[in-house]
Design an enzyme around this catalytic site. Structure first.
Site, PDB file in Angstrom:
ATOM      1  CD  GLU A   1      -3.082   0.844   2.215  1.00  0.00           C
ATOM      2  OE1 GLU A   1      -3.454  -0.321   2.481  1.00  0.00           O
ATOM      3  OE2 GLU A   1      -3.575   1.848   2.757  1.00  0.00           O
TER       4      GLU A   1
ATOM      5  CD  GLU B   1      -7.748   5.939   6.179  1.00  0.00           C
ATOM      6  OE1 GLU B   1      -6.955   4.990   6.096  1.00  0.00           O
ATOM      7  OE2 GLU B   1      -7.504   7.079   5.748  1.00  0.00           O
TER       8      GLU B   1
ATOM      9  NE  ARG C   1      -7.981  13.237   7.338  1.00  0.00           N
ATOM     10  CZ  ARG C   1      -7.645  12.508   6.278  1.00  0.00           C
ATOM     11  NH1 ARG C   1      -8.471  12.450   5.265  1.00  0.00           N
ATOM     12  NH2 ARG C   1      -6.513  11.846   6.228  1.00  0.00           N
TER      13      ARG C   1
ATOM     14  CE  LYS D   1      -1.196   8.698   9.252  1.00  0.00           C
ATOM     15  NZ  LYS D   1      -1.842   8.562   7.939  1.00  0.00           N
TER      16      LYS D   1
ATOM     17  CG  ASP E   1      -2.640  10.778   5.237  1.00  0.00           C
ATOM     18  OD1 ASP E   1      -1.772  10.264   5.963  1.00  0.00           O
ATOM     19  OD2 ASP E   1      -3.188  10.179   4.300  1.00  0.00           O
TER      20      ASP E   1
ATOM     21  CD  GLU F   1       2.173   6.650  11.093  1.00  0.00           C
ATOM     22  OE1 GLU F   1       1.312   6.817  11.987  1.00  0.00           O
ATOM     23  OE2 GLU F   1       1.978   5.944  10.091  1.00  0.00           O
TER      24      GLU F   1
ATOM     25  CD  GLU G   1      -0.489   8.220   0.799  1.00  0.00           C
ATOM     26  OE1 GLU G   1       0.063   7.849   1.858  1.00  0.00           O
ATOM     27  OE2 GLU G   1      -1.725   8.214   0.635  1.00  0.00           O
TER      28      GLU G   1
ATOM     29  CD  GLU H   1       6.005  24.482   1.105  1.00  0.00           C
ATOM     30  OE1 GLU H   1       7.232  24.555   1.292  1.00  0.00           O
ATOM     31  OE2 GLU H   1       5.150  24.863   1.949  1.00  0.00           O
TER      32      GLU H   1
ATOM     33  CD1 TRP I   1     -12.080  10.786   0.253  1.00  0.00           C
ATOM     34  CD2 TRP I   1     -11.334   9.609   2.002  1.00  0.00           C
ATOM     35  NE1 TRP I   1     -12.152   9.454  -0.070  1.00  0.00           N
ATOM     36  CE2 TRP I   1     -11.700   8.711   0.989  1.00  0.00           C
ATOM     37  CE3 TRP I   1     -10.835   9.099   3.220  1.00  0.00           C
ATOM     38  CZ2 TRP I   1     -11.602   7.319   1.138  1.00  0.00           C
ATOM     39  CZ3 TRP I   1     -10.733   7.723   3.362  1.00  0.00           C
ATOM     40  CH2 TRP I   1     -11.117   6.856   2.329  1.00  0.00           C
TER      41      TRP I   1
END
Lengths: 654, 654
Positions: free
Chosen positions: B132, B258, B308, B332, B337, B359, B365, B487, B517
């Site tokens: 993943e 999730e 979120r 995190k 995310d 984390e 990603e 960025e 989301w």
């Protein structure tokens, strides 16, 4: 297995006492189609008390190879079906059974002669069992790289026959993996068995072909249509296939499209490619159906000159007259790809000396994927009745799309209609029970395009859900509302493509805006739409006059397509007196409210229709109602955020 | 197999003549780590002429369980490595080998004591071999539902050890299918073999756990953390596992996130869930790492109140002090995310009596997926140095994120850093050769956070590509430019999420705007950004003062995060004197031009670095240059179309 959505009643387990007589000359002995005709009559519950049925072989040119005439001999005593062939008899038998169920007094008289040479369904089934753009489960033709033949296969063949379909392509046009072997020894026995089964119902089997097949042969390693080795490879291949399966209909080819190989690789034309195959297959009686879905799918979104809508026309128009008579060009109804609203492809009016077939899609890829109800027959009727203004060489023939694809306009020997089908192995065949109206309806429309969308709907409803007036009224209302509703709450005024990429379900206004697919709307703060006039991509000029002039100017362009042809300011006032922006807001609120109304109409049928079907459809409507609100709010918010112009009626935008 | 990107040189096939001496008490007999230390020394090409190496077991509290001291006994004659444990010796050996290659004169002296209790890589590898968010091929741990142990496994263990990593989670936090059996008899022998292998390099093995495992047991059928049957199920399970693998590190759990099951199903808190497991594992010495990535992933985009970004804080903050001491919360770095820019999670400054681990994600990603170069260490340095303004109970301790997760601020026994890893079975391990700088760099940063990003880059470049000054200069420049460049050309000013949904690669400004989301930017004709002040979602107030006040107002919010905290008009003037809109245009042109500059710097190295690596990186740069232009044009056009305000410098917008 639920039978409701395929209209056919469950067969009687024992033959009824119905008497069947045969008369006339040329009765084919032990014909599989005649046998099946007997079987249907003897096992049909509705024929049990019909008295006697005479199957009469005649010689009436007006009935052609597939037509029939049904007569009531003596009301209450029996019927007579006349036809020139066993296929005509079989089609007549199915129609008689349907009419017995539809008629109130049993006094039946109907002559049916199919309007189009070819009436076909295209399966996009892969051999691993998946279906490209399938929304009703997995394939019932293939499973784990094997061909499946079982009771369902026969049910399906019967169903096609009952509507007069006469062709079926069983595998995906994107021919990959095991499917490449459908023309090889590995599967030929199974293909033959399938072909025999379908032929016993008057339906020819076709396969999608991998144009690059000879590349796999070490002695050839080419697919150049002018290479003698390639030509002889195909001659041998067709020889080999037709020796086993002489009744095979032929092949469907997607070449030079979306990554598929084709003649362009060798600097050859599409005609070179199609003709090479057609010449090799001709002596076996097969045909080559060649798709015109050729376009640049690696477009730069910044490029304003390239226009995907032009592609089929630009690639094929100048080849008119160069195609062999065993080639049919398969042209999508519109220039893009099965959107809820598109103009009619200009290619239909652009070719005279070429067999043409129109390709529709009843798989609802862009129209709700069989989770939304969307009865497409009214839309197809509009397309077929589109006047191309082609100038035929012969006086007095029609020049609508229907006239052209049926071969009438230019006296083309082949032509017809096909649709990418919406079936799968779901219990009810089509996922949404009401989606079966498209499967049924498309067959009826191919056979008899003079039928109205309402008539077809009513027939299907009666055969499927019975003749209760409330049921007939409400479902017909739902069906007739459904396509306009979907158009209202999705992308506005012909612009299309505001769907989530790849899966094509649900709103994503910019989903294709910066992509390589040639599908743009160019919305900005002031306006939206693609200029396809001569000042833009020039697409409008591809039509015959007076269409070219009509589409050239916003004032004369039909409003439902205005954003397809022109980049328009949001404050442009439509004939309704509304600005484009307010039109967008209003139609989106209306569309979502239509979905609620349809759901309500369905709820009124509780207890009046089959309970399982009721529950299944109820569940889908629950989703549709929610999802149409999602469409409404996303599309409206998208435009609101771009313009900051509020809704005149003060409704909430986000 | 290419070794370049893992810095380690190819071992000598025969042992060199290096002399190794051992001294001190407590030398563990036949210790696997000591054996491996010998092997590395004897087979290292760079140690061949080093004279003698004395491995000295000492008792120096300042070195802890994993620290070492390297001394040059007599320049040119040999070295001395002091440590309290065999692990310390082994880490010292690897470091000596590295320093021999880095040093010019061989005179080496370094004391290394790891800063964090836990320094870990998390694999999101599935047992079918897929990864993943993996961008370097398939898993090298799993293949076809089996565990793979081969030469590469050992290479990887050596590599981790060489940087002082002391933990590795081998399977995806989304534990499904065969991976559920990693804790069962089916795989326990293989897991033990893997664990032994990693332990022989001083690295503990961890597994991701399916919290709902006891549901599979017919006698239990529950995962309620307060249910005695569930508790005893886990007690037995850990008993069974630790009997076989007493050195197993413990377990990582993604619960209630999730779609993953968790304690919320039973109305229990996250602490109930984590503590239940921790109490069962405690006597075996294992730990439970509990992820705080809990949020509502079914949000309505129309809902402006739910945020979120608040989730981890809202779910966990009030549980501070309730977690068992064998639990570590894995938080995190940011509240969303792994975006290219986010604020630091307020949860770090919100909890005192809870073990915390930060984390990160070196799998790129959202930062170019190892097709773009993006050296993340400068970004991680910024996060770690973030001042939380927590008020510690003990005077004089630091309160940066680094202080907190290392356990120093609140005297927490456990804590540390982990990163979702970027490795796979690609020849070069990380897809992009330059992505290995993150794999190397993260390990060094965990061990010694005082190192600068430049120092780490330089070390990695020398070890990987050699000490040619041009090579050092250019690659360092590339690495240090790369994150700022990414960025610049992607989502602006902290807003994030303008990526294509699901795959998270390439621009799609509205891709997540109407989704479930919780990731919105709210761009309209006038402005963009999310109001997270007390007038909006109140997220800003979750920080300690003076941060809360700082983030509350646009004027005091750091500009690189201004759109994360505030909805701002495009014409707001930044400190640079530019409007937000012009800043967006400018940075996007700059970013794409930076990509070209980096590609140019790389081109200058032709002939100076390994040829294969040169070609691989050249190819990726070719893509990055094109793709950064795509980013530039899509993002700029998006804002241009919304505003119709042209670029001040007259550059082309579409």
């Amino acid at each position: 297995m639920s039978w409701t959505t395929l209209w056919l009643e469950k067969r009687l387990s024992e033959p009824s006492g119905l008497k069947i007589g045969e008369e006339g000359t040329g009765i084919p002995e032990a014909s599989p189609r005649l046998k099946n005709a007997h079987k249907e009559l003897l096992h049909s519950p509705v024929m049990k008390d019909a008295g006697e049925v005479i199957l009469s072989f005649t010689n009436d040119p007006s009935l052609g190879q597939e037509g029939y005439r049904i007569l009531t001999e003596d009301p209450g005593k029996g019927y007579r079906i006349e036809a020139n062939t066993d296929t005509g008899i079989l089609f007549g038998v199915f129609r008689l059974i349907a009419l017995r169920r539809l008629s109130d007094d049993g006094d039946i008289s109907e002559t049916g002669v199919p309007y189009h040479p070819i009436r076909m369904l295209d399966h996009w089934d892969n051999m691993d069992g998946s279906i490209e753009r399938g929304y009703s489960g997995e394939s019932f033709f293939f499973e784990n790289d094997r061909i499946v033949i079982n009771e369902r296969t026969e049910d399906y063949a019967r169903f096609l026959s009952s509507l007069g379909y006469n062709g079926v392509v069983i595998n995906n046009v994107n021919v990959k993996d095991a499917a490449c072997d459908l023309i090889n020894q590995r599967f030929i026995r199974d293909v033959k068995e399938l072909s025999d089964l379908f032929m016993s119902y008057g339906v020819k089997l076709y396969l999608s072909l991998n144009y690059a097949s000879p590349m796999e042969d070490e002695q050839v390693r080419s697919a150049d249509p002018l290479d003698p080795k390639v030509i002889s490879w195909w001659e041998k291949k067709f020889e080999e296939i037709y020796r086993e399966i002489p009744e095979l209909g032929g092949f469907l080819v997607k070449a030079d499209s979306e990554g598929r190989p084709g003649p362009f690789t060798y600097g050859r034309t599409q005609a070179d490619g199609a003709n090479m195959l057609a010449r090799a297959i001709k002596k076996h009686g097969g045909i080559i159906i060649w798709r015109c879905f050729v376009y640049n799918c690696q477009q730069d979104w910044r490029d304003l000159k390239t226009d995907r809508a032009r592609s089929a026309y630009d690639y094929f128009k100048d080849l008119d007259g160069e195609f062999d008579d065993h080639v049919i060009l398969q042209i999508k109804n519109g220039p893009m790809d099965f959107q809820v609203r598109e103009p009619v492809s200009p290619l239909f009016g652009g070719m005279k000396h070429t067999n043409q077939m129109i390709e529709f899609q009843i798989a609802q890829e862009y129209t709700g994927q069989q989770r939304h109800v969307c009865y497409l027959i009214p839309w197809f009727k509009e397309v077929l009745s589109f006047e191309t203004y082609e100038k035929p060489e012969q006086a007095g023939v029609g020049t609508t799309v229907l006239d052209i694809v049926s071969g009438r306009t230019n006296n083309n020997p082949l032509g017809g209609m096909c649709a990418v089908t919406n079936t799968g192995n779901d219990e009810n065949w089509t996922g949404h029970d009401l989606a079966a109206a498209n499967l049924y309806g498309f067959g009826r429309l191919c056979f008899d395009p003079s039928l109205s969308a309402e008539e077809i709907a009513d027939e299907w409803i009666c055969l499927t859900f019975g003749k209760n007036p409330k049921v007939r009224e409400n479902i017909k209302k739902i069906l007739m509302m459904s396509w306009p509703a979907y158009e209202k709450y999705s992308a506005p005024l012909g612009i299309g493509w505001m769907v989530s990429p790849n899966q094509h379900y649900g709103p994503d206004p910019d989903g294709y805006e910066y992509s390589r697919w040639g599908t743009y709307h160019k919305a900005d703060h002031k306006g939206i739409g693609v200029d396809r006039s001569t000042k833009g991509t020039g697409y409008a000029s591809l039509y015959n006059e007076p269409l070219a002039s009509m589409y050239e100017k916003p004032e004369t362009t039909p409003e439902e397509l205005i954003l397809f042809f022109h980049h328009m300011p949001y404050d442009h006032v439509l004939k309704s007196g509304k600005t484009i922006l307010q039109h967008i807001y209003d139609t989106h609120f209306e569309g979502a409210s239509d979905a609620e109304e349809m759901a309500g109409l369905w709820q009124e049928l509780e207890g009046l229709v089959d309970e399982d079907a009721f529950m299944r459809v109820t569940k889908r409507f629950r989703h549709q109602v929610e999802h149409s609100k999602e469409w409404r709010d996303v599309i409206n918010s998208y435009f609101y955020r771009k313009t900051l112009i509020p809704d005149e009626k003060g409704r909430t935008l986000y």
